[in-house]
Write an enzyme that holds these catalytic residues in place. Structure first.
Site, mmCIF file in Angstrom:
data_model
loop_
_atom_site.group_PDB
_atom_site.id
_atom_site.type_symbol
_atom_site.label_atom_id
_atom_site.label_comp_id
_atom_site.label_asym_id
_atom_site.label_seq_id
_atom_site.Cartn_x
_atom_site.Cartn_y
_atom_site.Cartn_z
ATOM 1 N N HIS A 374 54.860 21.081 7.314
ATOM 2 C CA HIS A 374 54.034 20.367 6.339
ATOM 3 C C HIS A 374 54.003 21.010 4.960
ATOM 4 O O HIS A 374 53.253 20.556 4.091
ATOM 5 C CB HIS A 374 52.587 20.264 6.819
ATOM 6 C CG HIS A 374 52.406 19.427 8.038
ATOM 7 N ND1 HIS A 374 52.098 18.086 7.999
ATOM 8 C CD2 HIS A 374 52.515 19.732 9.346
ATOM 9 C CE1 HIS A 374 52.004 17.615 9.230
ATOM 10 N NE2 HIS A 374 52.252 18.596 10.065
ATOM 11 N N LYS A 567 40.661 15.301 -3.043
ATOM 12 C CA LYS A 567 41.515 16.024 -2.113
ATOM 13 C C LYS A 567 41.085 17.480 -2.178
ATOM 14 O O LYS A 567 40.274 17.849 -3.044
ATOM 15 C CB LYS A 567 42.996 15.875 -2.463
ATOM 16 C CG LYS A 567 43.318 16.164 -3.932
ATOM 17 C CD LYS A 567 44.787 15.901 -4.249
ATOM 18 C CE LYS A 567 45.100 14.443 -4.545
ATOM 19 N NZ LYS A 567 46.333 13.959 -4.006
ATOM 20 N N ARG A 568 41.608 18.325 -1.271
ATOM 21 C CA ARG A 568 41.254 19.736 -1.363
ATOM 22 C C ARG A 568 41.577 20.275 -2.765
ATOM 23 O O ARG A 568 42.536 19.827 -3.400
ATOM 24 C CB ARG A 568 42.020 20.526 -0.290
ATOM 25 C CG ARG A 568 41.451 20.317 1.100
ATOM 26 C CD ARG A 568 40.019 20.795 1.185
ATOM 27 N NE ARG A 568 39.962 22.232 1.189
ATOM 28 C CZ ARG A 568 39.791 22.966 2.281
ATOM 29 N NH1 ARG A 568 39.635 22.382 3.465
ATOM 30 N NH2 ARG A 568 39.767 24.276 2.204
ATOM 31 N N LYS A 573 47.755 21.308 -6.484
ATOM 32 C CA LYS A 573 47.392 19.891 -6.587
ATOM 33 C C LYS A 573 46.918 19.549 -8.009
ATOM 34 O O LYS A 573 46.774 18.401 -8.370
ATOM 35 C CB LYS A 573 46.311 19.546 -5.567
ATOM 36 C CG LYS A 573 46.763 19.659 -4.099
ATOM 37 C CD LYS A 573 45.638 19.324 -3.134
ATOM 38 C CE LYS A 573 45.947 19.642 -1.668
ATOM 39 N NZ LYS A 573 46.808 18.648 -0.997
ATOM 40 N N THR A 678 48.872 11.819 1.530
ATOM 41 C CA THR A 678 48.625 10.580 2.279
ATOM 42 C C THR A 678 47.531 9.756 1.597
ATOM 43 O O THR A 678 47.462 8.543 1.783
ATOM 44 C CB THR A 678 48.220 10.872 3.738
ATOM 45 O OG1 THR A 678 47.321 11.974 3.764
ATOM 46 C CG2 THR A 678 49.440 11.209 4.585
ATOM 47 N N LYS A 682 46.686 5.552 0.778
ATOM 48 C CA LYS A 682 45.403 4.869 1.020
ATOM 49 C C LYS A 682 44.936 4.133 -0.229
ATOM 50 O O LYS A 682 44.471 2.991 -0.158
ATOM 51 C CB LYS A 682 44.334 5.882 1.445
ATOM 52 C CG LYS A 682 44.629 6.517 2.793
ATOM 53 C CD LYS A 682 43.718 7.707 3.102
ATOM 54 C CE LYS A 682 44.340 8.527 4.229
ATOM 55 N NZ LYS A 682 43.739 9.854 4.405
HETATM 56 C C1 GFP Z 1 49.574 18.884 4.243
HETATM 57 C C2 GFP Z 1 50.528 18.713 3.110
HETATM 58 C C3 GFP Z 1 50.453 17.275 2.592
HETATM 59 C C4 GFP Z 1 50.797 16.341 3.737
HETATM 60 C C5 GFP Z 1 49.879 16.629 4.914
HETATM 61 C C6 GFP Z 1 50.265 15.838 6.135
HETATM 62 O O1 GFP Z 1 48.301 18.480 3.801
HETATM 63 O O2 GFP Z 1 51.349 17.081 1.533
HETATM 64 O O3 GFP Z 1 50.631 15.017 3.351
HETATM 65 O O4 GFP Z 1 49.945 18.005 5.284
HETATM 66 O O5 GFP Z 1 51.624 16.022 6.427
HETATM 67 F F1 GFP Z 1 50.219 19.586 2.092
HETATM 68 P P1 GFP Z 1 47.032 19.343 3.496
HETATM 69 O O6 GFP Z 1 46.536 19.745 4.865
HETATM 70 O O7 GFP Z 1 47.454 20.468 2.657
HETATM 71 O O8 GFP Z 1 46.092 18.409 2.793
#
Ligand code: GFP
Ligand code: GFP
Length: 841
Positions: A374, A567-568, A573, A678, A682
């Protein structure tokens, strides 16, 4: 199996078997029964909390009946099952989801109304199940929904944290963390005190040769912690299939107390042992994209993996099949490297406990596992120190060394004499202390490795894992672009839009086949349709405006452009880019004449998200956003033209209010850093446009919806390295507009500038690793294009309709079908709709 039970007993069981209720009257009867018996209350003291509890229990009973049938059906069919191992499942609320998935929300609404309650108030009583940090955990939750909806025999395995992700409070502009104790009442879990696994830690390994000359290793001594299973039913949409999410909770293995200590008067320390065991599943680590290497975290990982594999192997052994058939019956997906120890644990079970040869065992292991990566961020790639491993899991360390030895031997055969290659790909990093590289172990022990968006999958193949592509060949590496479940993120979060789409596409079928949305293209210029479409967006904005008013006290105008980044909080980001852009807008407005101000589109900049408790830079960004809001929101020169909002404690249930209300949302990570994202999907699915960089899934979203419908800006991933090099070794001049923003911050306009020194300094003096200055100009220019485009509402609405119509690809159902075909090799288990599923369409 049935034949083993005498006929008269069978008849009694069948006569009284639980049946899922379907009618409104039956629902009310169940609610009243639960209020009057389970909850020991009555109509005179049934408040909303009790009504929530009773309604949930009524649905829980229904789900568990289907759950039982599903599990039996899957057990009898004896087909291949998928096990999705994830340390995080960010489920959010369950009641609304259960009502919609079984098709009985209207029934429940009427029933509750007859009993004196509004369904929205009841839904709002529920505490989010927040067992995750962000995208990774929410993806796992969407995948569970899709696997059940598509009738795949599939279980999730995770940890039952007592404390989920912390609750965020904003005090004087700063983030404060408060523990999230969510288990005081949770009707959605079933404790299974009959399903327990004892998990060993520490101790030592004794090796000897048995009578046949075979090498034997015995792991002995150390301590035992008990894992207790809690099952959570996962209902599919419009199908009776109800899958299982099994979460493990830790407790002391020796019962309540150590009686030895207890009798000798050492009562406190006997209780302390108990608590030490419970600590393992006590708390979710609140870091995303950061590896901290804490021993307790490794303990969590092994505890969870050992209990899950014990359970999976036990189930397999019931079938009495040959071990070689294990991978034909079982696919295990590793969600990130957190469960990588499962590879080692299965090898250990097969060679140490079941007596298989190494090679035979290893073939089974590698054919069973798949690994999803990820992130490419170096600070997120998990490594564990060898001494820590040696102490906690001595036998596993030996097996890792053996895995590595056989692997490096095969590399040496393929690339004779390439010492650098051996050092680069070794599972053991030769550092001080030595480290186990979990991603490399996951690659070596799996048959497929996937990234989560095309760009990301390309990047892992060409950067962090490129040697492994040479070693294993390109076919081992693949891509499955992320997706989201349209059930929660459209139907549940945006019921009016879902209804409108249903009315134009012939019912709710689009929720099971999202490509049906394509049919909306023909309404992109339909006046009536566009009017309704716009009314729904406006109503969603009114709802969010009310929420903003009630939580922050700030009044925002629902006709303004709502610009959202939730988002976090993370430097990659780039919420800092967004807030610097907001300050630039503020400066621009201040410099405008009254006439010029009239032409500007009013904007509300909305932020939300948590910072990891130890991540100071992220916390500084939150502080700056809040302080900018405090100044801008009461500046009479600005009025409605700009409002800056920070929404406290962003979570799944709040996302359901926020997502449908965006005009623009921001997905502006430094190119090459966000694996997929993601929330971008949405927002577009809910009729918002996005401003974003060429990163993660933004690229595929652009390809699907067309580049006229997205606002892209900034440097490309391929240029990032060179830019960083120039910052560090060449000249680094800041963007002049950004300098003005920094000057304003430094004038104490937003409070003591000292508080923001590290943030501006990271850009001015420390290399601007995330390229904020490089992208600033293009960001500002693109935001101006957004302003212009928004003025033409007619075109804007057409863009949003076309975008929604083209989002079918991003359903998590598509992801699951791809995983099933390319990685798991499993088939769905279709069901005739014999059970009492609700009839609501
Ligand atoms: C991580 C990645 C994102 C990805 C998600 C799901 O997310 O780009 O969309 O995994 O694959 F960084 P976070 O847990 O960091 O939000
Ligand atoms: C057992 C039984 C199943 C039953 C499940 C859940 O399965 O019939 O539905 O438990 O209670 F065999 P395993 O966990 O042993 O697969």
């Amino acid at each position: 199996v049935e034949a083993l039970i005498p006929e008269h007993q069978r008849d009694a069981w069948k006569k009284f078997q639980a049946k899922p209720w379907v009618s409104k009257d039956d629902f009310e009867k169940e609610v009243v029964r639960h209020v009057e018996t389970t909850l020991a209350r009555s109509m005179f003291n049934c408040d909303e909390t009790a009504a929530y509890a009773a309604a949930s229990l009524a649905f829980r009973d229904r789900l568990i009946t289907e759950w039982n049938r599903t599990q039996q059906r899957q057990t009898f069919a004896d087909t291949k099952r998928v096990y999705y191992l994830s340390l995080e499942f960010l489920m959010g609320r369950a009641l609304d989801n259960a009502m919609l998935n079984v098709g009985l929300k209207n029934v429940a609404k009427e029933g509750l109304s007859e009993l004196g309650f509004r369904i929205e108030d009841i839904i709002n009583q529920e505490h989010d199940a927040a067992l995750g940090n962000g995208g990774l955990g929410r993806l796992a939750a969407c995948f569970l929904d899709s696997m059940a909806s598509l009738n795949f025999p599939a279980w999730g395995y995770g940890l039952r944290y007592k404390y989920g992700i912390f609750k965020q409070e904003i005090v004087d502009g700063y983030q404060v963390e408060v523990p999230d104790y969510w288990l005081d009442f949770n009707p959605w879990e079933f404790p299974r005190h009959d399903i327990v696994v004892d998990v060993q830690f520490y101790g030592g390994v004794r090796k000897y040769q048995d009578d046949d000359g075979k090498n034997v290793a015995v792991w002995e001594g150390g301590e035992i912690v008990r894992a207790v299973a809690y099952d959570v039913p996962i209902p599919g949409f419009n199908t009776p299939t109800t899958n299982n999410m099994r979460l493990w909770s830790s407790k002391a293995a020796s019962g309540e107390f150590d009686f030895q200590k207890f009798n000798s008067g050492d009562y406190e320390s006997s209780v302390a042992d108990q608590q030490r065991a419970e600590t393992i599943s006590a708390v979710l680590y609140p870091n995303d994209n950061l590896d901290r290497g804490k021993e307790l975290r490794l303990k969590q990982q092994y505890f969870w993996v050992a209990a899950s594999l014990y359970d999976i192997v036990r189930r397999f052994k019931k079938s009495k099949r040959a071990w070689s058939e294990f991978p034909d019956q079982i696919a295990i997906q590793l969600n990130d490297t957190h469960p990588t120890l499962a590879i080692v644990e299965l090898q250990r079970i097969l060679i140490d406990m079941e007596g298989l040869d190494w090679d035979e065992a290893w073939a089974i292991v590698t054919n069973t596992f798949g690994y999803t990566n990820h992130t490419v961020l170096p600070e997120a790639l998990e490594k564990w120190s060898v001494p820590l491993f040696q102490n906690l899991l001595p036998r596993h360390l030996q097996i890792i060394y053996d895995i590595n030895m056989f692997f490096l031997q095969s590399v040496e055969r393929k690339f004779p004499g390439d010492r650098d290659m051996l050092a680069r790909v070794s599972i053991i990093e030769e550092s001080q202390p030595k480290m186990v590289r979990m991603a490399f172990l996951a690659i070596v022990g799996s048959h497929k490795v996937n990234g989560v968006a095309e760009l990301h999958s390309d990047l892992i193949r060409t950067t962090i894992f490129k040697d492994f592509v040479k070693i294993f060949g390109p076919d081992k590496f693949t891509n499955v672009t992320n997706g989201i479940t349209p059930r929660r993120w459209l139907h549940q979060a945006n019921p009016r839009l879902s209804e409108l789409i249903a009315s134009k596409t012939g019912g709710l079928g689009f929720l099971k086949d999202l490509n049906v949305l394509n049919e909306l293209e023909k309404f992109a210029d339909d006046k009536e349709f566009k009017k309704e479409w716009a009314e729904i967006k406006y109503a969603n904005k009114v709802k969010l405006a009310k929420y903003i008013k009630s939580t922050t006290g700030v009044t925002v105008n629902p006709s303004a452009l709502f610009d959202i980044q939730v988002k976090r909080i993370h430097e990659y980001k780039r919420q800092q880019l967004n807030i610097f852009g907001v300050i630039h807008r503020y400066l621009t407005i201040k410099a405008m004449t009254a006439e010029e101000r009239k032409k500007l589109a009013p904007r509300v900049s909305i932020f939300g998200g948590k910072a990891a408790p130890g991540y100071w830079m992220a916390k500084t960004i939150i502080h700056l956003i809040n302080n900018v809001g405090a100044v801008v929101n009461k500046d009479p020169d600005v009025g409605d033209l700009l409002k800056v909002i920070f929404l406290e404690d962003y979570n799944v249930s709040k996302a359901e209010i926020i997502t449908p209300a965006s005009d623009i949302s921001e997905h502006i990570s430094t190119a090459g850093t966000e694996a997929s994202g993601t929330s971008n999907m949405k927002f577009v699915l809910n009729g918002g446009l996005i401003i974003g960089t060429c990163d993660g899934a933004n690229i595929e979203i652009t390809r699907e919806i067309g580049e006229n419908n997205i606002f892209l800006f900034g440097n490309l991933a391929e240029d990032v390295e060179d830019l960083r090099h120039t910052h560090n070794y060449g000249s680094h001049t800041l963007d002049p507009d950004l300098v003005k923003v920094f000057d304003l911050i430094k004038s104490d306009a937003f409070g003591d500038a000292g508080a923001f020194g590290a943030l501006t300094g990271s850009i001015e003096d420390h290399g601007d690793y995330y390229l904020v200055s490089d992208d600033f100009h293009s960001y500002i220019k693109t935001q101006a294009l957004v302003d212009e485009a928004y003025k033409n509402q007619d075109e804007w609405i057409t863009k949003t309709i076309l975008s929604v119509a083209r989002m079918g690809f991003f359903s998590s159902d598509r992801c699951i079908n791809e995983y099933a075909e390319m990685i798991w090799n499993v088939e769905p288990l279709p069901v005739e709709k014999e059970s009492g599923l609700g009839k609501e369409e």
